[in-house]
Write an enzyme that holds these catalytic residues in place. Structure first.
Site, PDB file in Angstrom:
ATOM      1  N   GLU A  32      28.689 -35.847  55.416  1.00  6.31           N
ATOM      2  CA  GLU A  32      28.859 -35.554  53.987  1.00  6.31           C
ATOM      3  C   GLU A  32      29.394 -34.141  53.753  1.00  6.31           C
ATOM      4  O   GLU A  32      29.004 -33.450  52.804  1.00  6.31           O
ATOM      5  CB  GLU A  32      27.557 -35.815  53.219  1.00  6.31           C
ATOM      6  CG  GLU A  32      27.192 -37.291  53.246  1.00  6.31           C
ATOM      7  CD  GLU A  32      26.190 -37.702  52.198  1.00  6.31           C
ATOM      8  OE1 GLU A  32      26.220 -37.129  51.097  1.00  6.31           O
ATOM      9  OE2 GLU A  32      25.391 -38.615  52.487  1.00  6.31           O
ATOM     10  N   PHE A  48      28.761 -46.634  52.131  1.00  7.73           N
ATOM     11  CA  PHE A  48      29.824 -45.842  51.516  1.00  7.73           C
ATOM     12  C   PHE A  48      30.894 -45.622  52.575  1.00  7.73           C
ATOM     13  O   PHE A  48      30.679 -44.876  53.531  1.00  7.73           O
ATOM     14  CB  PHE A  48      29.229 -44.511  51.045  1.00  7.73           C
ATOM     15  CG  PHE A  48      30.154 -43.595  50.303  1.00  7.73           C
ATOM     16  CD1 PHE A  48      30.368 -43.750  48.943  1.00  7.73           C
ATOM     17  CD2 PHE A  48      30.792 -42.556  50.958  1.00  7.73           C
ATOM     18  CE1 PHE A  48      31.195 -42.875  48.250  1.00  7.73           C
ATOM     19  CE2 PHE A  48      31.623 -41.676  50.284  1.00  7.73           C
ATOM     20  CZ  PHE A  48      31.819 -41.835  48.915  1.00  7.73           C
ATOM     21  N   GLY A  84       5.864 -25.883  73.679  1.00  6.36           N
ATOM     22  CA  GLY A  84       6.100 -25.834  75.117  1.00  6.36           C
ATOM     23  C   GLY A  84       6.500 -27.184  75.686  1.00  6.36           C
ATOM     24  O   GLY A  84       7.326 -27.905  75.110  1.00  6.36           O
ATOM     25  N   GLN A 136      -0.205 -12.756  67.526  1.00  5.37           N
ATOM     26  CA  GLN A 136       0.622 -12.264  66.425  1.00  5.37           C
ATOM     27  C   GLN A 136       2.100 -12.640  66.582  1.00  5.37           C
ATOM     28  O   GLN A 136       2.761 -12.972  65.596  1.00  5.37           O
ATOM     29  CB  GLN A 136       0.492 -10.741  66.296  1.00  5.37           C
ATOM     30  CG  GLN A 136       1.142 -10.176  65.044  1.00  5.37           C
ATOM     31  CD  GLN A 136       1.001  -8.672  64.954  1.00  5.37           C
ATOM     32  OE1 GLN A 136       1.553  -7.944  65.788  1.00  5.37           O
ATOM     33  NE2 GLN A 136       0.250  -8.197  63.978  1.00  5.37           N
TER      34      GLN A 136
END
Length: 459
Positions: free
Chosen positions: A439, A177, A415, A341
């Site tokens: 685009e 395109f 890491g 956590q």
């Protein structure tokens, strides 16, 4: 033929011996089926049935789910072993391209009468997303070919153009395109490439100029070229002179020139095109003279959903690599680092962002499919198109942001192992940067969204 029979046929189909050679023995043994091995019709009846029942936005039809499984296996077994080598060499392995064609992934929406798979827009998006989980370079090759090039021929091609080019695009020839130029990026229609009538009868046009940043150019044989057919128009009306031409690679005067060396998606070719008195017959005009602006804008809206799918696939691929590492491989202080956590919260937030981006992408997909069904039934959907345009812009914008965020985080989760080129984490991050550029840049997407919102409030 019932839908269930169609799906059953899809499940039973097996590759030819030549196609199976592209797969490792284990894959061939599992009978990964080429999509276009048997006649198949569009799955409109399935879509209609689903449209009557509340489902998740990204609920897949039965056919789409089987397509997803096939593409996933092809990606893991055929593409993944070659990803690093293709990235280092900055070149797409031809056997990968051959495999995409053999499995029907380069003609997802092309009808069976032209050798395509005969599926819908959702099928193309599913394939693009799944490929990007392994290699966004392969994904964008498939994306541009399907959502921009194939769609252009299907929507705007004459019978002659369709019969001439769609079988080639479905079987073994890549398409490009060609819109951007050195002096016209976001303002794409300030283009300087011209296409002037060669004879008074205008049965042939002569193209002169150049294009840049053209995806797939190194592999393509078929190019959609946008050029100005009326340079005399004032600046505020120049878009009315834009026309789309189909140009074959072997046309005298046409040349694929410099190949760019890029930060990311390096296996995907991005090249400069030059046109020196390139003669193109009138029958190779897509649509009508002067309608190139409308054609390009229509195609880019669909293409942006494709880029959104590429970006969520990329984000999911990066997330999967990072999650596997922190929860099954890397231990510190006597436990997997994913048990801490602080890291768990990061992964939870990353997955939240991916799911939100996926919802935007598939909402845009289903919006387009609903508009297509309405149009096919005779309804005028012009007034509703702005909703799809806005959804497409939102999907691309947000998905590109999520791809950069999640792929960057994945490197940190891993890491040193994420920073080196042994794995794919650093490649995914490099590949993610293009999502905010091609685009339509992120600022262009924001501008599009704002204009539509402003118009809705001022009516």
């Amino acid at each position: 033929m019932s839908l269930r029979t169609v799906v059953s046929n899809l499940a039973r189909r097996v590759p030819t011996s030549g196609q199976a050679a592209l797969l490792r023995p284990a894959v061939a043994a599992r009978k990964v089926a080429p999509l276009m091995a048997q006649p198949r019709r569009a799955f409109s009846s399935e879509v209609d049935e689903i449209a009557q029942q509340p489902t998740p936005i990204f609920h897949l039809t039965e056919t789409e789910a089987m397509l997803q499984d096939m593409v996933s296996r092809f990606s893991q077994d055929v593409i993944l072993p070659r990803v690093r080598d293709m990235d280092e060499k900055e070149n797409m392995d031809q056997e990968i391209i051959d495999g995409l064609f053999a499995n029907g992934l380069m003609g997802v929406e092309i009808g069976e009468e032209y050798g395509g798979s005969g599926m819908g827009f959702g099928g193309a998006i599913v394939a693009i997303e799944e490929l990007a989980k392994v290699d966004p370079s392969v994904s964008v090759l498939c994306d541009v070919h399907n959502t921009l090039v194939n769609t252009a021929f299907l929507k705007y091609g004459s019978d002659y153009v369709k019969k001439t080019y769609l079988p080639r695009l479905a079987s073994n020839e890549v398409g490009s395109f060609a819109l951007s130029e050195p002096a016209s990026g976001s303002d794409a229609f300030a283009m300087l490439t011209t296409a002037l009538p060669t004879t008074p009868a205008a049965d042939t046009y002569t193209i002169n100029g150049s294009k840049c940043w053209i995806t797939n150019a190194q592999q393509s044989n078929i190019f959609l070229v946008f050029a100005q057919t009326d340079p005399s128009l004032p600046a505020n009306k120049r878009h009315k002179g834009i026309t789309c031409f189909v140009v074959d690679r072997n046309t005298p005067g046409f040349q694929v020139s410099k190949k760019e060396k890029k930060l990311g998606i390096r296996a995907s070719s991005t090249c400069v095109l030059t046109f020196d008195d390139v003669k193109v017959p009138r029958e190779n005009i897509l649509g009508e003279v002067g309608t190139g602006y409308k054609i390009a804008m229509s195609l880019l809206n669909e293409g942006r959903v494709g880029i959104g799918a590429q970006m969520i696939g990329l984000a999911q691929g990066a997330f999967d690599a990072g999650a596997k590492y922190v929860w099954t491989e890397r231990k510190q202080f006597g436990k997997y680092i994913g048990d801490f956590q602080g890291l768990q919260f990061q992964l939870a937030n990353a997955r939240l962002e991916i799911e939100a981006a996926r919802a935007l992408v598939y909402n845009a997909v289903r919006t387009k499919e609903a508009l297509d069904r309405a149009r096919a039934s005779g309804e005028d959907v012009t007034a509703k198109m702005s909703e799809f345009v806005m959804q497409a812009a939102m999907a691309k914008l947000y998905a590109s942001r999520v791809a950069q965020s999640v792929s960057g985080s994945a490197i940190e989760w891993m890491g040193g192992m994420g920073f080196v080129r042994d794995g794919l984490a650093e490649k995914m991050w490099r590949d993610s940067k293009i999502g905010a550029i091609y685009e339509g840049t992120s600022n262009i997407q924001l501008q599009t969204i704002a204009k539509i919102l402003q118009k809705s409030y001022q009516q």
